[in-house]
Design an enzyme around this catalytic site. Structure first.
Site, PDB file in Angstrom:
ATOM      1  N   CYS A 168       0.680  -1.262   0.111  1.00 20.27           N
ATOM      2  CA  CYS A 168       0.001  -0.022  -0.033  1.00 20.27           C
ATOM      3  C   CYS A 168       0.897   1.352  -0.214  1.00 20.27           C
ATOM      4  O   CYS A 168       1.389   1.928   1.085  1.00 20.27           O
ATOM      5  CB  CYS A 168      -0.839   0.110   1.303  1.00 20.27           C
ATOM      6  N   CYS A 171      -0.496   4.346   2.143  1.00 18.07           N
ATOM      7  CA  CYS A 171      -0.112   4.053   3.540  1.00 18.07           C
ATOM      8  C   CYS A 171       0.963   4.500   3.743  1.00 18.07           C
ATOM      9  O   CYS A 171       1.384   5.040   5.057  1.00 18.07           O
ATOM     10  CB  CYS A 171      -0.762   2.724   4.113  1.00 18.07           C
ATOM     11  N   ASP A 172       1.848   3.985   3.031  1.00 17.90           N
ATOM     12  CA  ASP A 172       3.408   3.747   3.568  1.00 17.90           C
ATOM     13  C   ASP A 172       4.433   4.722   2.965  1.00 17.90           C
ATOM     14  O   ASP A 172       5.514   5.074   3.321  1.00 17.90           O
ATOM     15  CB  ASP A 172       4.194   2.227   3.717  1.00 17.90           C
TER      16      ASP A 172
END
Ligand code: NAP
Length: 350
Positions: A168, A171-172
């Site tokens: 992801c 997200c990261d």
């Protein structure tokens, strides 16, 4: 108490089903899943995959651009006066999901932030067991648990999870370890293009590792990625191993040619992002619904959301490996609520 309808899942399909079921006075109970680290790590958080994406450009009704100028032009001046100015930006995945959730709650959907871990569809009312061991009885069920991102299955993917390995980018990707460093994305579909484009904002360079010499992604997304000067596609290659050490996490990725398997190359990289498709979230069903070869729940009646068990309906990505869009998931969520309502009525329950 026996519920009329329980909705399992909290993506666009689940919330749309809830909005429709609540407005039909079915008093729905929705399990949105546990916000545990484990659920986030495997890509199955509450609010679904849109909770871990950025801009949603293709959900009808949320165009980006100078919408005030458009609305000024298009709408009668008297009516326009009463409308708040538009912010100009479209909508992001998390915003869209929070808004859908709020809409369902406004119509009195009851929401439980918990996983359903097993079901028993062999007798009626159906029994659903929560992670806490509580058994919920219900006349009908809408399964809307979506799908989650796949990994290649390399041992080194596991070893470096959260230390450079992710599925992801959104997200990261903004984490310090990825900034101004080269990164690798594996896959050739829209997800890979989207992740690479997003990562290119932070990274010094992004390699897309794709096993063929042709992308699967839609033309517009493929072109956007290919034309990005920070992105380089490594055609006809697969990821052989993720390299690194305990101190630094990921330091590189060894790739291998699919045309000549003796050819390998090591790409220096501080991150590796898997974007190779999805697996439907069906474990908790324990084989009680008919599924396709790929494990997606089968719709058993043409143009309906019925499953192989009467009274159990399925909506969204858990049953759809073809369209997999927020708007199609929402559409099938609406269908599932209407199908459940009509089925309950036919049984004399509504
Ligand atoms: P996908 O279209 O199934 O693509 C998966 C990619 O991963 C393919 O290129 C595939 O290679 C590759 N792959 C699969 N297994 C592999 C393996 N073991 N080793 C190496 N490569 C492997 O999945 P997706 O990109 O996640 O997209 C899914 C759906 O969501 C699509 O309908 C897509 O349009 C949609 N989507 C839309 C947007 C958007 O519109 N903003 C964004 C993301 C996704 P091959 O090509 O060789 O099979």
């Amino acid at each position: 108490m026996t519920e009329k309808v329980v909705i399992i899942g909290s993506g666009p399909a689940g919330w749309t089903a809830a909005i429709y079921a609540a407005r039909a006075e079915l008093d729905p109970l929705l399990f949105e899943g546990d916000a545990s680290q484990e659920n986030w790590d495997i890509g199955r958080p509450p609010l679904g995959q849109l909770a871990i994406t950025t801009e949603v450009e293709n959900f009808p009704g949320f165009p980006a651009g100078d919408l005030n100028a458009y609305l000024d032009n298009a709408i009668d001046e008297k009516k326009r006066k009463y409308m708040a100015p538009h912010s100009g930006h479209g909508v992001s995945g998390p915003e869209l999901m929070e808004l859908m959730r709020q809409q369902a709650v406004n119509f009195k959907t009851r929401v439980r932030t918990e996983d359903i871990t097993s079901v028993d569809f062999s007798s009626r009312p159906f029994q659903l067991t929560t992670a806490g061991g509580e058994v919920v009885e219900t006349l009908s069920v809408i399964v809307a648990t979506g799908a989650r991102a796949n990994y290649l299955g390399l041992e080194s993917e596991n070893r470096f999870k959260n230390r450079g390995v992710s599925a992801c980018a959104v997200c990261d990707g903004a984490l310090p370890r990825f900034r101004d460093k080269p990164l690798v994305v594996v896959g050739g579909g829209d997800s890979a293009m989207e992740e690479a484009d997003y990562l290119a904002k932070f990274a010094s360079k992004v390699y897309i590792v794709h096993r063929r010499d042709e992308l699967r992604a839609s033309k517009i997304m493929a072109e956007r990625a290919i034309n990005n000067p920070k992105i380089e596609v490594k055609w006809s290659t697969t990821v052989d191993e993720i390299l690194g050490n305990d101190e630094e996490g990921v330091t590189g990725v060894r790739i291998r040619s699919t045309k000549d398997e003796s050819q390998t190359e090591v790409l220096e990289a501080s991150g590796y992002f898997a974007a190779i498709g999805h697996t439907p979230n069906t474990d908790f069903l324990n084989g009680q619904l008919e599924t396709s070869e790929k494990g997606y729940v089968c719709w058993t009646v043409p143009f309906r959301t019925n499953t192989s068990v009467e009274g159990v309906f399925a909506a969204g990505d858990v049953a759809d490996d073809n369209y997999r869009q927020a708007v199609t998931a929402a559409g099938s969520g609406c269908m599932a609520a209407l199908d459940a309502e009509r089925w309950l009525a036919a049984q004399g329950h509504h």
